[in-house]
Motif scaffolding. Structure first.
Motif, PDB file in Angstrom:
ATOM      1  N   THR A   1      -7.645  -0.146   0.047  1.00 25.54           N
ATOM      2  CA  THR A   1      -6.572  -0.868   0.147  1.00 25.54           C
ATOM      3  C   THR A   1      -5.170  -0.254  -0.300  1.00 25.54           C
ATOM      4  OG1 THR A   1      -6.575  -1.884  -2.121  1.00 25.54           O
ATOM      5  CG2 THR A   1      -7.678  -2.961  -0.262  1.00 25.54           C
ATOM      6  N   GLY A   2      -5.284   1.053  -1.067  1.00 24.17           N
ATOM      7  CA  GLY A   2      -4.107   1.610  -1.200  1.00 24.17           C
ATOM      8  C   GLY A   2      -3.240   1.201  -2.483  1.00 24.17           C
ATOM      9  N   LYS A   3      -2.106   1.778  -2.829  1.00 23.34           N
ATOM     10  CA  LYS A   3      -1.303   1.313  -3.888  1.00 23.34           C
ATOM     11  C   LYS A   3      -0.386   0.426  -3.404  1.00 23.34           C
ATOM     12  CE  LYS A   3      -2.069   5.704  -6.460  1.00 23.34           C
ATOM     13  NZ  LYS A   3      -1.244   6.812  -7.128  1.00 23.34           N
ATOM     14  N   PHE A   4       0.487  -0.117  -4.219  1.00 25.47           N
ATOM     15  CA  PHE A   4       1.554  -0.715  -3.629  1.00 25.47           C
ATOM     16  C   PHE A   4       1.212  -2.084  -3.140  1.00 25.47           C
ATOM     17  CE2 PHE A   4       2.750   3.598  -3.200  1.00 25.47           C
ATOM     18  CZ  PHE A   4       3.486   3.692  -4.171  1.00 25.47           C
ATOM     19  N   VAL A   5       0.088  -2.646  -3.395  1.00 27.31           N
ATOM     20  CA  VAL A   5      -0.187  -3.859  -2.688  1.00 27.31           C
ATOM     21  C   VAL A   5       0.421  -5.223  -3.155  1.00 27.31           C
ATOM     22  CG1 VAL A   5      -2.093  -5.573  -2.785  1.00 27.31           C
ATOM     23  CG2 VAL A   5      -2.755  -3.106  -2.748  1.00 27.31           C
ATOM     24  N   HIS A   6       0.870  -6.004  -2.313  1.00 19.97           N
ATOM     25  CA  HIS A   6       1.681  -7.145  -2.453  1.00 19.97           C
ATOM     26  C   HIS A   6       1.064  -8.539  -2.279  1.00 19.97           C
ATOM     27  CE1 HIS A   6       5.249  -9.552  -2.764  1.00 19.97           C
ATOM     28  NE2 HIS A   6       5.191 -10.226  -1.585  1.00 19.97           N
ATOM     29  N   ARG A   7       0.489  -8.594  -1.360  1.00 20.64           N
ATOM     30  CA  ARG A   7       0.015  -9.918  -0.894  1.00 20.64           C
ATOM     31  C   ARG A   7      -1.669  -9.646  -0.537  1.00 20.64           C
ATOM     32  NH1 ARG A   7       2.924 -12.275  -3.766  1.00 20.64           N
ATOM     33  NH2 ARG A   7       4.594 -13.806  -3.151  1.00 20.64           N
ATOM     34  N   ILE A   8      -2.509 -10.560  -0.795  1.00 23.02           N
ATOM     35  CA  ILE A   8      -3.930 -10.359  -0.325  1.00 23.02           C
ATOM     36  C   ILE A   8      -4.645 -11.781   0.081  1.00 23.02           C
ATOM     37  CG2 ILE A   8      -6.403 -10.114  -1.622  1.00 23.02           C
ATOM     38  CD1 ILE A   8      -4.798  -8.770  -3.937  1.00 23.02           C
TER      39      ILE A   8
ATOM     40  N   ILE B   1       1.341  -9.020 -11.641  1.00 27.00           N
ATOM     41  CA  ILE B   1       0.361  -9.500 -10.618  1.00 27.00           C
ATOM     42  C   ILE B   1       1.078 -10.406  -9.594  1.00 27.00           C
ATOM     43  CG2 ILE B   1      -1.446 -11.257  -9.994  1.00 27.00           C
ATOM     44  CD1 ILE B   1      -3.022 -10.371 -12.684  1.00 27.00           C
ATOM     45  N   SER B   2       0.809  -9.912  -8.374  1.00 28.18           N
ATOM     46  CA  SER B   2       1.713 -10.722  -7.319  1.00 28.18           C
ATOM     47  C   SER B   2       0.905 -11.340  -6.276  1.00 28.18           C
ATOM     48  CB  SER B   2       2.525  -9.515  -6.429  1.00 28.18           C
ATOM     49  OG  SER B   2       1.701  -8.678  -5.811  1.00 28.18           O
ATOM     50  N   CYS B   3      -0.404 -11.381  -6.742  1.00 27.04           N
ATOM     51  CA  CYS B   3      -1.348 -12.183  -5.687  1.00 27.04           C
ATOM     52  C   CYS B   3      -2.705 -12.293  -6.445  1.00 27.04           C
ATOM     53  CB  CYS B   3      -1.438 -11.575  -4.404  1.00 27.04           C
ATOM     54  SG  CYS B   3      -2.164 -12.828  -3.148  1.00 27.04           S
TER      55      CYS B   3
ATOM     56  N   PHE C   1      -7.506  -9.492  -6.815  1.00 28.11           N
ATOM     57  CA  PHE C   1      -6.032  -9.775  -7.490  1.00 28.11           C
ATOM     58  C   PHE C   1      -5.460  -8.241  -7.233  1.00 28.11           C
ATOM     59  CE2 PHE C   1      -9.193  -9.460 -10.892  1.00 28.11           C
ATOM     60  CZ  PHE C   1      -8.692  -8.387 -11.882  1.00 28.11           C
ATOM     61  N   ASN C   2      -4.239  -7.971  -7.399  1.00 31.47           N
ATOM     62  CA  ASN C   2      -3.583  -6.513  -7.475  1.00 31.47           C
ATOM     63  C   ASN C   2      -3.441  -5.949  -9.042  1.00 31.47           C
ATOM     64  OD1 ASN C   2      -1.634  -8.733  -7.468  1.00 31.47           O
ATOM     65  ND2 ASN C   2      -0.052  -6.864  -7.495  1.00 31.47           N
ATOM     66  N   TRP C   3      -3.883  -4.775  -9.202  1.00 31.35           N
ATOM     67  CA  TRP C   3      -3.870  -4.322 -10.558  1.00 31.35           C
ATOM     68  C   TRP C   3      -3.688  -2.981 -10.669  1.00 31.35           C
ATOM     69  CZ3 TRP C   3      -3.870  -7.183 -14.885  1.00 31.35           C
ATOM     70  CH2 TRP C   3      -4.031  -6.608 -16.101  1.00 31.35           C
ATOM     71  N   TYR C   4      -2.852  -2.598 -11.752  1.00 33.97           N
ATOM     72  CA  TYR C   4      -2.632  -1.084 -11.694  1.00 33.97           C
ATOM     73  C   TYR C   4      -3.783  -0.153 -11.560  1.00 33.97           C
ATOM     74  CZ  TYR C   4       0.270   2.899 -13.206  1.00 33.97           C
ATOM     75  OH  TYR C   4       0.959   4.038 -13.217  1.00 33.97           O
ATOM     76  N   PRO C   5      -3.744   0.726 -10.944  1.00 34.23           N
ATOM     77  CA  PRO C   5      -4.783   1.688 -10.444  1.00 34.23           C
ATOM     78  C   PRO C   5      -5.451   2.256 -11.873  1.00 34.23           C
ATOM     79  CG  PRO C   5      -3.016   2.258  -9.128  1.00 34.23           C
ATOM     80  CD  PRO C   5      -2.544   1.104 -10.040  1.00 34.23           C
TER      81      PRO C   5
ATOM     82  N   SER D   1      -0.197  -0.800  -7.402  1.00 35.29           N
ATOM     83  CA  SER D   1      -1.304  -1.824  -7.874  1.00 35.29           C
ATOM     84  C   SER D   1      -2.215  -1.456  -6.706  1.00 35.29           C
ATOM     85  CB  SER D   1      -0.630  -3.035  -8.104  1.00 35.29           C
ATOM     86  OG  SER D   1      -0.072  -3.579  -6.795  1.00 35.29           O
ATOM     87  N   MET D   2      -3.566  -1.898  -7.023  1.00 35.82           N
ATOM     88  CA  MET D   2      -4.452  -1.850  -5.995  1.00 35.82           C
ATOM     89  C   MET D   2      -5.381  -3.271  -6.149  1.00 35.82           C
ATOM     90  SD  MET D   2      -5.867   2.051  -6.474  1.00 35.82           S
ATOM     91  CE  MET D   2      -6.815   2.222  -5.096  1.00 35.82           C
ATOM     92  N   VAL D   3      -6.124  -3.444  -5.278  1.00 36.51           N
ATOM     93  CA  VAL D   3      -6.928  -4.514  -5.020  1.00 36.51           C
ATOM     94  C   VAL D   3      -8.125  -4.250  -6.057  1.00 36.51           C
ATOM     95  CG1 VAL D   3      -8.335  -6.152  -3.941  1.00 36.51           C
ATOM     96  CG2 VAL D   3      -6.128  -5.298  -3.004  1.00 36.51           C
TER      97      VAL D   3
END
Length: 646
Positions: A103-110, A463-465, A475-479, A639-641
């Motif tokens: 999903t890569g870094k910089f995830v915003h919405r899931i 956490i943005s999602c 959820f998105n979390w720091y790698p 952030s990553m999923v």
């Protein structure tokens, strides 16, 4: 004796027994064992219905008129698996945490489709990716999607916002033919080109996880928040809400005067919206309002002052012994009276259950409200205190105004997930949970577990999602690989945009750190707070597509709103490493401005110079941002999923 009764009556009695009781009675005697074994599918089918394990459509699929090629449901195996899942949510069975690298870094919405086993993500710097969460492989991606795009997903439709406030609708590629696309609001050229490019880059014979353009919807006015619950898209502006039928691309209803004042004031700043086939829900800084569809009548409103002061505080419970391999730690609920806080709070989000009968509400101060059978409030059959349960997730905080971060409601298993600045929590909402476990439920009939290892408030704040499925949390979390890297000290926050935004030069800007913002939102915000620009001929006071939104410091934002980038509230700890290479130099020149930073400059003079320079700068929104707290860089977009599976 049960086995001495006629088989039909014995099976009817057994259909009301909890799962563990069914297992126990089969061990009592050979006769009882033979009764259950001989009718195992009928018995456990009744058990599945009793415990609401399956929707009505699955019952129809298992009927006698099913097609020959339809796989028959094994009710015994289904009930066993459902019991294991329930025990996993309560910390009594193993659970697994995974990081989805693709999903890569910089995830915003899931968004998640459990049936297709795909997770859809948008990113801070733009783009949409579809990933198989079992194999952690990217199946499909569109690069044209705008930065900080919010997305909604249901029944194979993805809806994305653009900076011009229009909405792109994409549909699962295997679900339709081009001839079925509605004649109105057809996809534009950019969507078609992006679809062709994505199809070529991710060619697949099965088209698993692939999407194609369906519609390009233009809103009647600028809107602040949107939410999609098949088949309805609700998009709300300052005082009007628009309901679209997405499969036909038709605007079917308009609800007016959502801000109309009543005896308790106005709705306030819009924070979140929700919709089902009967009602539209609006969370504001002052009130929660429910409007009936098919007329737009206001049928109920709730104010912060109406919330009762007797809450159940969520506290650690060291007496319980959870499964050693479980990440879910049972919490203790303590009934307590709370004096009204002087800090203002807002309604962060509201989610209606799949049955349409119950509603979950979250406030900014960390109060979770579960209201079963909320329609009874409309007719004054009951009062809020009669039916609602209040959980307090901020019992130990002195400043609770912005405790809450995100709220998610499970699809069908009556669970809620809550992200606060204290931790991640899962609430089991079924007051008759004893049917699943043969354990008597404690008052107030809810159980709460906290997720271990995800307790760093710096990362919780970002956490943005947060999404909840039947068997897991996303959820998105720091790698994790970057959490062990050493941090680097620095002096102040910098926003580093790309060289150009369209044809407009975008200079670097130095700004004071923003205040922490909850991330639970379905509002459509620009990626960062807009700074007025002057001196650009032919342009307004902001960049195209980045319309400023009227808001207040108390704004709380919900799932389907694109928020401003968050910043942490913890200032006593060092943050993680920076996302870009940074330098501590004697002098920093800002291209396009006259500000020069010298280490010998007095701080007050420096602040004045920065303020003057900011007046002449603007931010295009395509860059990324770093926040410096207590002289440490804290990247807010890395952030990553993460996926927790029970």
């Amino acid at each position: 004796m049960l086995h001495e009764l006629p088989t039909e009556i014995a099976l009817y009695i057994a259909s009301y027994l909890p799962l563990q009781s069914l297992r126990n009675i089969s061990l009592v005697s050979r006769a009882w064992h033979g009764l259950i074994t001989a009718n195992v599918q009928a018995v456990y089918r009744k058990a599945a219905i009793l415990h609401r394990f399956v929707p009505h459509t699955d019952l129809q699929a298992d009927s006698s008129v099913q097609k020959p090629d339809t796989k028959k449901i094994d009710w015994f195996q289904l009930c066993q698996r459902r019991l294991q899942i329930e025990r996993g949510w309560r910390g009594k069975a193993p659970s697994i945490a995974r990081e989805l690298d693709s999903t890569g870094k910089f995830v915003h919405r899931i968004k998640v489709d459990q049936k297709e086993k795909i997770v859809m993500t948008t990113r801070h710097h733009g783009g949409l990716s579809v990933t198989d969460y079992d194999t952690d492989c990217v199946l499909w991606a569109a690069t044209h999607v705008t930065d900080y795009a919010h997305c909604e997903y249901d029944h194979g439709y993805i809806i994305l916002n653009r900076h011009d406030d229009s909405k792109e609708v994409w549909r699962y590629a295997r679900d339709f033919q081009d001839s079925e696309i509605p004649e109105v609001f057809k996809p534009d050229e950019s969507m078609i080109n992006a679809s062709h490019e994505a199809a070529q880059r991710h060619a697949s014979p099965t088209n698993h996880g692939h999407f194609r353009p369906w519609a390009h919807l233009h809103m009647p006015e600028p809107t602040r928040a949107f939410r999609f619950s098949y088949p309805t898209l609700l998009s709300a502006g300052a005082n009007y809400a628009y309901l679209w039928d997405v499969p036909t691309s038709r605007l079917v209803e308009t609800i007016s005067n959502i801000q109309a004042p009543n005896q308790d004031g106005t709705l306030g700043t819009l924070c979140y919206v929700e919709v089902n086939d009967q009602y539209a829900f609006f969370c504001g800084s002052n009130q929660l309002r429910i409007f009936a569809r098919g007329g737009g009548a206001l049928v109920y409103h709730l104010c912060m002052k109406d919330l009762q002061r007797i809450n159940w505080d969520v506290l650690p419970d060291n007496s319980d012994d959870p499964c050693p391999s479980s990440l879910f730690q049972p919490q203790r609920l303590h009934e307590a009276y709370h004096v009204s806080s002087t800090s203002p709070s807002t309604f962060v989000a509201a989610h209606v259950s799949t049955s349409g009968k119950d509603i979950a509400v979250l406030t900014a101060s960390g109060i979770f409200i579960w209201i079963p059978g909320f329609e009874r409030l409309f007719h004054r059959e009951v009062t809020l205190s009669d039916i609602a349960t209040f959980l307090n997730f901020s019992a130990s905080r002195s400043d609770v105004r912005d405790t809450s971060v995100y709220l998610a409601l499970g699809e069908s298993n009556e669970k809620a997930a809550i992200a606060t600045r204290k931790g991640l929590f899962v609430v089991s909402l079924d007051p008759e949970i004893s049917k699943l476990t043969a354990e008597a439920p404690r008052r107030p009939g809810l159980s709460v577990c906290r997720i271990a290892k995800y307790d760093d408030s710096r990362y919780l704040s970002s956490i943005s999602c947060l999404q909840m499925t039947d068997t897991g949390l996303f959820f998105n979390w720091y790698p994790s690989l970057e959490q062990s890297r050493p941090s680097q000290p620095a002096r102040r926050m910098m926003v580093i945009p790309p060289p150009h935004h369209g044809h407009l030069p975008v200079p670097i800007q130095i700004m004071p750190p923003p205040q922490p913002q909850p991330q639970h939102t379905n509002q459509v915000h620009a990626p960062v707070q807009i700074v007025s620009a002057v001196g650009l001929e032919g342009q307004g006071d902001h960049l195209p597509g980045l319309d400023p939104i009227e808001s207040s410091d108390d704004d709380e934002i919900g799932e389907d709103v694109v928020p401003d980038p968050p910043s942490p509230i913890i200032v006593d700890e060092a943050g993680p490493p920076p996302l870009v290479e940074t330098y501590e130099e004697e002098e920093v020149e800002i291209d396009g401005g006259d500000l020069v930073v010298d280490e010998d400059t007095d701080d007050s003079e420096m602040e004045d110079a920065e303020d003057d320079a900011i007046d002449d700068l603007q931010f295009g929104g395509d860059g990324f941002m770093q926040v410096i707290v207590n002289d440490w860089f804290l990247p807010i977009s890395s952030s990553m999923v993460h996926y927790i599976h029970v």
